[in-house]
Design an enzyme around this catalytic site. Sequence first.
Site, short mmCIF file in Angstrom:
data_model
loop_
_atom_site.label_atom_id
_atom_site.label_comp_id
_atom_site.label_asym_id
_atom_site.label_seq_id
_atom_site.Cartn_x
_atom_site.Cartn_y
_atom_site.Cartn_z
N CYS A 127 0.74 -1.01 -0.03
CA CYS A 127 0.24 -0.54 -0.20
C CYS A 127 0.54 1.25 0.15
O CYS A 127 2.07 1.88 -1.11
CB CYS A 127 -1.07 -0.30 0.96
SG CYS A 127 -2.60 1.19 1.19
N HIS B 2 -3.82 -5.01 -0.73
CA HIS B 2 -3.32 -5.50 1.30
C HIS B 2 -3.96 -6.82 1.08
O HIS B 2 -4.67 -7.55 1.17
CB HIS B 2 -3.96 -5.45 2.48
CG HIS B 2 -4.13 -3.53 2.78
ND1 HIS B 2 -3.07 -3.67 3.70
CD2 HIS B 2 -4.29 -1.91 2.09
CE1 HIS B 2 -3.03 -1.76 3.42
NE2 HIS B 2 -3.40 -1.31 2.73
N GLU C 5 -2.11 -9.09 2.99
CA GLU C 5 -2.96 -9.40 4.34
C GLU C 5 -4.17 -9.58 4.61
O GLU C 5 -4.51 -9.62 5.73
CB GLU C 5 -1.66 -8.52 4.98
CG GLU C 5 -2.23 -7.40 5.68
CD GLU C 5 -1.90 -6.13 5.20
OE1 GLU C 5 -1.32 -7.20 3.41
OE2 GLU C 5 -1.98 -5.24 5.43
#
Lengths: 201, 256
Positions: A79, A179, A181
Amino acid sequence: MIAILDYGSGNLRSAQRAFESAHSEVIVTSDPDICINADGLVVPGVGAFGACMEQFVAAGAVEILDQRAATELPTLGICVGMQIFFAQGVEKNAHKGLGIWPGEVTQIEAPILPHIGWNTVTPGAGSQLFTGIENERFYFVHSFAATQKIEGAVNSITQYGVEFLAAVETPYFVATQFHPEKSGDAGLKLISNWINGWVTL
Amino acid sequence: MTLARRIIPCLDVAGGRVVKGVNFLDLKDAGDPVELAAKYGREGADELTFLDISASVEERNTTLDIVRRTAEQVFIPLTVGGGIRTTDDVNTLLRAGADKVSINTAAIARPQLINEIADRFGNQVLVLSVDARRAGTTSGYEVTTHGGRTGTDLDALRWIEEAISRGVGEILLNSMDADGTKEGYDLPMLEDVRAMCSVPIIASGGAGKFQDFSDALNSGADALLAASVFHFGEMSIPDVKQYLDSQGFPMRIQRK
């Protein structure tokens, strides 16, 4: 060992657990020596480009990335952690980035911003990062992005109002605007691809 | 290829438990928010929202623990709202594992809080929750507090406009007229807000059947929040997403 650089930005807990799903040793740290020598370094980032860059510099992280570039160790930016790899960002005012890659991070032109949610990515030719997850969606949350492809890199593209770089792969520096994650199983697979393709060769 | 519309289940939590009814037979403990969050994650929820309705500081601390435990096992975005008064409150939640926070009453009492949060963490972390109902204000909608029981005379559209200019990244639009009716989202209000709103809108309140979800998307919602229809198993997240996919909306459909 994979180090997640803690320089004061946001939610690192999920990041740590997500990377642990694919690697046995993951730590969140701001210790420069650990970050310089880690087998893989993750540079997260939330907030505005300028504020993020300021914290990054204050944490002595510019030196960390210089050292890693010199020793050819892999680093993954996520990001705003991706955005600061570019030469300049123009969020709020113009701010100098790390200049690992040329070009500017500018506001996306779209009727509704921020770009929030799950979007598709068109992987660049020869992408290793997206192996097995070419048709999945990933979670984005941002208003700014780099649009100019990096010469000699694998450039993966997403469309939202405009086309922008969703991910860049080079031999040592890799970055995603989304993202991983936070992108469910597809994101965990991408993390595993990075670890297998770059960190533990 | 376009951005998918989002389906977001909302869990009200207090004292470490899900409060307001949840009725599942296939959970060991239907009241455990982490277990329920994980279930929704597996079913394809695009985000999760926790609304902390704790009455005390002790209860509020248990919410942090819920956020921590959820963030460790559910890899989708997590929004937490309720009781946020300062940027330090936001920081504590983000460090615990929240990705976004939603604010409501505190921003009405002190709008500068929006600027403070957006300046420190970026506007993408900040959801403004607006509990609106029909009233005699300029736009025809007013902002309420205390779950719709208290009017504020604040015009809802003007408030949204001001909050966007101060830095909120998303609007959670909860219709107090439609809430709990299960007769559908408040479409006229959604359309009126969409016409002036440049940030994503999460519609909330009134979902009761499949078509309610598609109607709300057609009226301009970017994301749809629902609680009871999911908690009581009246509809499942995969069924809602399959339905919307069949109606031609871009959705994230999980592959086995």
